[in-house]
Design a protein around this motif. Structure first.
Motif, PDB file in Angstrom:
ATOM      1  N   HIS A   1      -7.022  -4.716  -1.389  1.00 63.90           N
ATOM      2  CA  HIS A   1      -8.419  -5.125  -1.513  1.00 63.90           C
ATOM      3  C   HIS A   1      -8.545  -6.645  -1.433  1.00 63.90           C
ATOM      4  O   HIS A   1      -9.433  -7.180  -0.739  1.00 63.90           O
TER       5      HIS A   1
ATOM      6  N   THR B   1      -2.815  -0.943  -4.620  1.00 65.61           N
ATOM      7  CA  THR B   1      -4.067  -1.017  -3.866  1.00 65.61           C
ATOM      8  C   THR B   1      -4.853  -2.298  -4.133  1.00 65.61           C
ATOM      9  O   THR B   1      -5.634  -2.726  -3.285  1.00 65.61           O
TER      10      THR B   1
ATOM     11  N   ILE C   1       0.841  -1.202   0.000  1.00 63.33           N
ATOM     12  CA  ILE C   1       0.000   0.000   0.000  1.00 63.33           C
ATOM     13  C   ILE C   1       0.871   1.246   0.000  1.00 63.33           C
ATOM     14  O   ILE C   1       0.614   2.212  -0.739  1.00 63.33           O
TER      15      ILE C   1
ATOM     16  N   SER D   1      -6.202   2.083   3.940  1.00 64.23           N
ATOM     17  CA  SER D   1      -6.994   2.174   2.718  1.00 64.23           C
ATOM     18  C   SER D   1      -8.215   3.049   2.928  1.00 64.23           C
ATOM     19  O   SER D   1      -8.786   3.121   4.019  1.00 64.23           O
TER      20      SER D   1
END
Length: 637
Positions: free
Chosen positions: A317, A313, A308, A392
């Motif tokens: 996830h 990204t 990250i 995030s």
């Protein structure tokens, strides 16, 4: 600093089954397709490969038993070449590994790679491609494919097919070996060998495809297929790396670490593993030989945090989804909402067995498959997971948040317990300071996420618990005599895991209590920039033998120094640590007393900490912070 893309290697000869030796752990590069990975020695032998998954039984394991384990040699025949040298390197910013042979008679190379498969669908089909070519003069090559299925416990059969290819049949897996001209495969018992010579400008290729029984489809190996495979591999890695936002001073090493972390992530579930291997010793001849091919909540969370921070990204996830599924599934071996590790598909059962028929790397027995530490209680995992989730903007949707909020409600009732701690000691549970630290992180990040994203939460209770944990650490984790935070409440032993204290925000990096802790670690745990986890003599961990310095801790030390403003000392330690990387920029778990790499390889912990250290050091150098008044490194540097 090491030559990051490759350097001169020795001329160790290990291309045939008769060579009963073991290359150094560091004498390897890694190839992989995001579902499995293999190690290629510095002279061109695949001596470790498991299929169809990272945690499947091996088909090549001569790294753990040079005679019984099985291997796949495809290299210049060094026994027929005088005055040769060998170099191994990665094509820049890719996972294409090249072993180059240079001799008076000719110059050639072998490129090894697996075409990445980023699909979320698991497959039994995995293909290793090996391409030989000569660019000057001529070179003789040899091939020896000697698989040994199920950790060398199961027999196999060999069938030579009409198209000149070979089919190995083992339990639940077929291996199909195909070769291009001028390679002619011939049987050697139940194995396959070949010898051939290439002249300047000539190329030969071989593919080994693993698949479920009966799934192979006979077809000739064409130049277009080989070219398409290497182009697809090359384009995937260059395309993936374009997502990195790192532009700092150590671009090559950070990129190599990022690729390594990606290679160690199982694409179908998004679960990172701790290392590609099992059984490699922390001490030659010792018993600290563990299986690291699984997903630790801690290691995976820190790996995802590093990715990250670099800008990747999608990996975050995927990991959030995997983590939420573990919470939904329950049924852990420890009885906790999460257990410390899982198989890569989320299975919580990791029964540990000893493979007595394997002698172990350089006779380092026992060789263990599976990991009995899965049922340990390690409360720090909730903090590492929360810290990764908090990085995030998308915290996993409504369902994911509710699952995580339930965890924190549970943790508010259960946090004040002894556990086995981050290092998975087998010497009994203690009130480990690091476990309490990460419990504090779990509530701190939970409060932040609930507030930032306006999520329902028992904020008052979480806040009260967070503050209670903080006060307990300050009261019981601080040792007045040592003027330092210590490993657990009943000892004065230091522990390098606490180097994370400033990063997670528990203390400011210039706090006097932290600086005195850092000074104490300098005196007791640091040896010329290399850092031990703790002193197992002063704090028995239930295991015999000793270990080397721990690479994760060495890079955490760099980060802590940088954040404390000791920039000159941090940069010296970082540059010094990079010299311990192997010839292609990879690290194992530890550095031994003679500077050798020890433990499982390559180690995600090490590479994620390298990324964090580089980012922290870049930030401090970009600010122009001057070095604190600390002793200068030796030699006037």
């Amino acid at each position: 600093m090491p030559a990051l893309q490759g350097q001169r290697r020795g001329t160790g000869r290990r291309t045939g089954a008769s060579m009963n030796d073991y290359p150094p752990i560091a004498d390897h590069g890694m190839i992989g397709d995001l579902q499995t990975a293999g190690l290629v020695s510095g002279t061109g032998t695949i001596d470790w490969w498991c299929t169809p998954r990272f945690d499947s039984p091996s088909v090549f394991a001569s790294l753990l038993d040079s005679e019984r384990g099985g291997h796949f040699g495809f290299a210049a025949d060094l026994d027929l070449i005088a005055g040769e040298s060998v170099r191994q390197l990665y094509l820049p910013d890719t996972a294409i590994l090249v072993t180059r042979y240079m001799a008076p008679s000719g110059v050639g190379e072998v490129a090894d790679f697996m075409e990445p498969n980023p699909s979320t669908v698991a497959t039994d089909r995995h293909r290793v491609m090996r391409v030989a070519r000569v660019v000057r003069g001529s070179l003789p090559f040899t091939l020896a494919c000697r698989p040994r299925f199920d950790y060398a416990r199961a027999p196999h059969t060999l069938t030579m097919l009409d198209d000149g290819s070979a089919l190995f049949r083992g339990p639940a897996t077929d291996l199909h070996l195909r070769a291009s001209d001028p390679i002619t495969l011939r049987p050697d018992g139940d194995d396959v060998v070949a010898e051939f010579t290439l002249q300047a400008g000539e190329t030969a290729a071989i593919t080994l495809t693993a698949d479920r029984p009966g799934a192979h489809t006979p077809s000739p190996l064409t130049a277009a297929e080989v070219r398409g495979g290497i182009e697809a591999c090359h384009d995937f890695w260059l395309g993936w790396l374009r997502g990195s936002r790192y532009r700092g001073r150590w671009q090559e090493m950070v990129n190599r670490s990022a690729i390594t972390l990606k290679l160690l992530t199982y694409a179908p579930t998004g679960a990172p593993i701790a290392a590609a291997t099992m059984g490699l010793p922390e001490q030659i001849g010792g018993e600290r030989n563990w299986d690291y091919r699984y997903t630790w909540i801690r290691d995976a969370s820190l790996s995802v945090r590093a990715l990250i921070d670099l800008g990747f990204t999608e990996e975050a996830h995927a990991f959030r989804t995997w983590l939420r599924d573990r919470l939904d599934a329950g049924g852990t071996a420890s009885g906790e909402p999460l257990q410390i590790m899982y198989r890569i598909d989320g299975d919580p059962h990791l029964t540990e067995e000893v493979l007595d028929h394997l002698e172990g790397y350089r006779k380092s027995a026992p060789v263990r498959a599976g990991n009995a530490a899965a049922d340990q209680i390690q409360l720090d995992i909730y903090g590492e997971a929360a810290d990764a989730l908090a990085q995030s903007q998308d915290i996993g949707g409504i369902h994911g948040w509710r699952a995580w909020a339930r965890i924190l409600d549970w943790l508010a009732d259960t946090w004040d317990r002894p556990d086995e701690g981050i290092w998975e000691t087998r010497g009994g549970r203690q009130d480990f300071t690091y476990s309490r630290l990460m419990t504090w992180v779990a509530f701190d990040r939970g409060i932040r996420m609930a507030t930032t994203h306006s999520r329902p939460a028992d904020i008052v209770r979480w806040t009260n618990t967070r503050d209670t944990v903080f006060n307990q650490i300050v009261r019981r984790g601080w040792n007045e005599r040592r003027q330092a935070f210590v490993q657990h409440y009943a000892t004065d032993v230091l522990d390098a895991s606490l180097l994370l204290m400033p990063r997670v925000g528990f203390v400011a990096p210039h706090d006097p209590a932290w600086l005195s802790t850092l000074d104490a670690m300098d005196q007791e745990l640091v040896s010329d920039s290399l850092v031990y986890r703790y002193d197992p003599v002063a704090s028995p961990d239930g295991l015999r033998g000793s270990e080397g310095t721990f690479n994760l801790c060495s890079f955490l030390y760099v980060e802590a120094l940088a954040r404390a403003g000791r920039v000159r000392q941090a940069r010296y330690a970082f540059d010094k640590m990079l010299t311990y990387a192997n010839h292609v920029g990879l690290f194992a778990e530890e550095i031994g007393p003679s500077g050798e790499q020890l433990g499982n390889f390559p180690q995600a912990f090490t590479h994620l900490a390298l990324v964090a250290a580089a980012i922290a050091l870049d930030e401090q150098l970009d600010r122009g912070d001057g070095p604190a008044a600390r002793p200068s490194p030796p030699y006037g540097t």
